[in-house]
Write an enzyme that holds these catalytic residues in place. Structure first.
Site, mmCIF file in Angstrom:
data_model
loop_
_atom_site.group_PDB
_atom_site.id
_atom_site.type_symbol
_atom_site.label_atom_id
_atom_site.label_comp_id
_atom_site.label_asym_id
_atom_site.label_seq_id
_atom_site.Cartn_x
_atom_site.Cartn_y
_atom_site.Cartn_z
ATOM 1 N N HIS A 1 27.907 12.157 2.166
ATOM 2 C CA HIS A 1 26.514 11.729 2.278
ATOM 3 C C HIS A 1 26.016 11.342 0.890
ATOM 4 O O HIS A 1 26.135 12.105 -0.062
ATOM 5 C CB HIS A 1 25.632 12.829 2.854
ATOM 6 C CG HIS A 1 24.226 12.367 3.096
ATOM 7 N ND1 HIS A 1 23.868 11.627 4.204
ATOM 8 C CD2 HIS A 1 23.110 12.504 2.356
ATOM 9 C CE1 HIS A 1 22.577 11.342 4.146
ATOM 10 N NE2 HIS A 1 22.098 11.866 3.030
ATOM 11 N N GLU B 1 24.326 17.273 14.766
ATOM 12 C CA GLU B 1 23.082 17.156 13.990
ATOM 13 C C GLU B 1 23.321 16.232 12.801
ATOM 14 O O GLU B 1 24.174 16.514 11.953
ATOM 15 C CB GLU B 1 22.616 18.521 13.499
ATOM 16 C CG GLU B 1 21.323 18.470 12.692
ATOM 17 C CD GLU B 1 20.951 19.809 12.088
ATOM 18 O OE1 GLU B 1 19.980 19.846 11.309
ATOM 19 O OE2 GLU B 1 21.623 20.808 12.374
ATOM 20 N N LEU B 2 22.586 15.139 12.713
ATOM 21 C CA LEU B 2 22.793 14.151 11.659
ATOM 22 C C LEU B 2 22.657 14.785 10.276
ATOM 23 O O LEU B 2 21.618 15.380 9.956
ATOM 24 C CB LEU B 2 21.787 13.009 11.816
ATOM 25 C CG LEU B 2 21.907 11.858 10.802
ATOM 26 C CD1 LEU B 2 23.249 11.155 10.941
ATOM 27 C CD2 LEU B 2 20.746 10.872 10.975
ATOM 28 N N ASP B 3 23.717 14.660 9.471
ATOM 29 C CA ASP B 3 23.746 15.176 8.093
ATOM 30 C C ASP B 3 23.468 16.672 8.039
ATOM 31 O O ASP B 3 23.001 17.184 7.010
ATOM 32 C CB ASP B 3 22.741 14.430 7.209
ATOM 33 C CG ASP B 3 23.007 12.943 7.145
ATOM 34 O OD1 ASP B 3 24.178 12.552 7.233
ATOM 35 O OD2 ASP B 3 22.035 12.161 7.024
ATOM 36 N N GLY B 4 23.766 17.402 9.114
ATOM 37 C CA GLY B 4 23.444 18.821 9.161
ATOM 38 C C GLY B 4 24.640 19.739 9.248
ATOM 39 O O GLY B 4 24.475 20.941 9.446
#
Length: 278
Positions: free
Chosen positions: A186, A220-223
């Site tokens: 990311h 979960e996006l970017d989680g």
């Protein structure tokens, strides 16, 4: 050998005794406890054992008694079994190039089985390494079909998927079979500046450090669980283009570290965190 279990007395002694009784020589041992009173215990042991490929199955059966007693999640990973990687990439090439350089130099002890991209741009470069390159275009209308083709390519052929700046959100159908085996980079220092245009967000906020985060992919996006992060100081003089340039260097280093630690079996995942014996 990787182990996680509830903490308690006698774990290290039991594992060491088991390996000794089977003729193994421990060459490195790392452990970590979250809380001596009722927390989780994590352990990574490297050991030498003659004829391990022949003896592995019976050794795993014998260890079940120890594992049941301490309620262990555990696994043994012979170093002779090199992990097979699939790398997903879009148009930005810096993370892919870093992985290919390290692989070519022998610093990334894995097999790169294929590169999959939603753009044709990197095809000739990747094939020059003797690595298959698969161009699968992705549009909102064809996304499901594209992921079906991607799964066909990787199913049973790779151990790990690396998203080297692959600018598509994956569906659960692709994430679930590769739980804790799907690594993303990311381009910001999570949990700050999630989503799109993080460097523009950082510039607008006048940040004094920027960074990058490698993590396992979840729904979960970017989680997902964070594996590695790094940062560099910046100043008011750095515009968005300069922040991107600095960020690309951090991204390629952070992703390469995370992939290296994963293929060397240095990572244990607990809930949404990682323990990294690096």
């Amino acid at each position: 050998m990787l182990i996680s279990c509830p903490d308690g007395p006698g774990i290290v002694a039991a594992v060491s005794r088991f390996l000794f009784e089977h003729g193994a020589n421990i060459v490195q041992s790392d452990q970590y406890t979250m809380d001596p009173e009722g927390g989780m215990f994590f352990m990574r042991i490297e050991f030498d054992l003659d004829q391990l490929p022949v003896r592995l199955s019976s050794m795993e059966q014998d260890f079940e008694e120890v594992a049941r007693h301490f309620r262990m999640n555990w696994s043994i990973h012979p170093l002779s079994r090199r992990k097979k990687l699939a790398i997903f990439v879009s148009k930005e090439d810096h993370c892919l190039v870093e992985l290919l350089w390290q692989w070519q130099a022998g610093d990334l002890d894995a097999e790169i089985s294929m590169v999959i991209s939603n753009h044709p741009d990197m095809g000739d470069y990747v094939r020059s390494f003797g690595i298959p390159y698969h161009h699968i275009p992705v549009t909102p209308e064809t996304k499901s079909e594209a992921e079906r083709r991607q799964l066909e390519l990787v199913n049973g052929k790779v151990d790990v998927i690396v998203l080297a700046r692959y600018m598509q959100i994956l569906s659960p159908a692709l994430i679930q079979p590769y739980r804790n085996r799907l690594i993303n980079i990311h381009h910001s220092f999570l949990p700050a500046f999630v989503g799109g245009k993080p460097y523009a967000q950082a510039y607008d906020r006048g940040v004094k450090i920027i960074g990058a985060t490698a993590h396992y992919v979840t729904e979960e996006l970017d989680g997902g669980p964070i594996i590695e992060q790094d940062v560099q100081r910046v100043s008011h003089r750095d515009n968005v283009a300069e922040l991107k340039r600095i960020g690309r260097t951090i991204e390629r280093v952070v992703l390469a570290r995370a992939v290296k630690w994963h293929i060397e079996d240095r990572i244990l995942v607990h809930q949404n965190k990682t323990v990294v014996f690096n």
